[in-house]
Write a protein that holds these residues in place. Structure first.
Motif, mmCIF file in Angstrom:
data_model
loop_
_atom_site.group_PDB
_atom_site.id
_atom_site.type_symbol
_atom_site.label_atom_id
_atom_site.label_comp_id
_atom_site.label_asym_id
_atom_site.label_seq_id
_atom_site.Cartn_x
_atom_site.Cartn_y
_atom_site.Cartn_z
ATOM 1 N N ASP A 5 -87.331 1.497 -0.129
ATOM 2 C CA ASP A 5 -86.233 1.095 0.496
ATOM 3 C C ASP A 5 -86.416 -0.141 1.240
ATOM 4 O O ASP A 5 -85.279 -0.912 1.287
ATOM 5 C CB ASP A 5 -86.035 2.091 1.501
ATOM 6 C CG ASP A 5 -85.663 3.614 0.656
ATOM 7 O OD1 ASP A 5 -85.046 3.264 -0.279
ATOM 8 O OD2 ASP A 5 -85.655 4.511 1.499
ATOM 9 N N GLU B 52 -84.123 -10.182 0.413
ATOM 10 C CA GLU B 52 -83.545 -10.981 0.915
ATOM 11 C C GLU B 52 -84.218 -12.026 1.676
ATOM 12 O O GLU B 52 -83.760 -13.370 1.804
ATOM 13 C CB GLU B 52 -82.696 -10.208 2.260
ATOM 14 C CG GLU B 52 -81.356 -9.386 1.224
ATOM 15 C CD GLU B 52 -80.442 -10.252 0.598
ATOM 16 O OE1 GLU B 52 -79.995 -11.222 0.826
ATOM 17 O OE2 GLU B 52 -80.268 -9.585 -0.548
ATOM 18 N N ILE C 274 -88.566 0.434 -6.300
ATOM 19 C CA ILE C 274 -88.282 -0.409 -5.101
ATOM 20 C C ILE C 274 -88.461 0.464 -4.086
ATOM 21 O O ILE C 274 -87.826 1.336 -3.953
ATOM 22 C CB ILE C 274 -87.057 -0.958 -5.378
ATOM 23 C CG1 ILE C 274 -86.761 -1.736 -6.627
ATOM 24 C CG2 ILE C 274 -86.619 -1.845 -4.406
ATOM 25 C CD1 ILE C 274 -87.676 -3.143 -7.043
ATOM 26 N N MET D 5 -86.275 -3.012 -11.113
ATOM 27 C CA MET D 5 -85.111 -2.610 -10.354
ATOM 28 C C MET D 5 -84.121 -2.299 -11.448
ATOM 29 O O MET D 5 -83.386 -1.030 -11.253
ATOM 30 C CB MET D 5 -84.473 -4.063 -9.644
ATOM 31 C CG MET D 5 -84.909 -4.608 -8.584
ATOM 32 S SD MET D 5 -84.160 -5.776 -7.871
ATOM 33 C CE MET D 5 -82.795 -5.215 -7.040
ATOM 34 N N TYR E 130 -85.705 -3.984 -0.596
ATOM 35 C CA TYR E 130 -84.592 -4.707 -0.664
ATOM 36 C C TYR E 130 -84.501 -5.929 0.558
ATOM 37 O O TYR E 130 -83.910 -6.898 0.268
ATOM 38 C CB TYR E 130 -83.269 -3.828 -0.764
ATOM 39 C CG TYR E 130 -83.228 -3.026 -1.773
ATOM 40 C CD1 TYR E 130 -82.815 -3.538 -3.175
ATOM 41 C CD2 TYR E 130 -83.689 -1.748 -1.870
ATOM 42 C CE1 TYR E 130 -82.839 -2.867 -4.124
ATOM 43 C CE2 TYR E 130 -83.758 -0.990 -2.984
ATOM 44 C CZ TYR E 130 -82.995 -1.404 -3.960
ATOM 45 O OH TYR E 130 -83.167 -0.800 -5.161
#
Length: 99
Positions: A69, A76, A67, A24, A72
């Motif tokens: 899309d 979470e 990373i 990241m 992310y």
């Protein structure tokens, strides 16, 4: 020991997350650079990258890992998963203390 496998798996997950954090921060980044930054053998970095790719978090490119899309959202989800694991560990600790 009853917790040996759990501890080993947690250490591996920790390594995967270190690799993910570095990707990241440095993306795109390749295996050799990750290995140098993390002071980790290339075969371990490669394995972590493979796991992260199979999990849909990163994507390999000609320039190095990046990373996705959708990655992310997966991160979470992992944050939610860890909360469930922490709750379970509290329950395990409570039960163990009653023995």
């Amino acid at each position: 020991m009853v917790f040996r496998k759990l501890k080993s798996e947690a250490e591996i997950v920790y390594r995967h997350l270190l690799v993910l954090k570095t990707v990241m921060e440095k993306q795109p980044v390749g295996i050799f650079k990750l290995s140098d930054i993390l002071n980790m053998p290339k075969h371990r970095v490669r394995y972590s990258l493979r796991v992260l790719e199979q999990s849909g978090i990163i994507v390999p490119t000609q320039y190095g890992a990046m990373i996705r899309d959708e990655g992310y959202d997966k991160i979470e989800e992992m944050k939610n998963d860890i909360q469930e694991i922490k709750n379970l560990l509290v329950d395990i600790e409570d039960l163990l203390n009653k023995l």
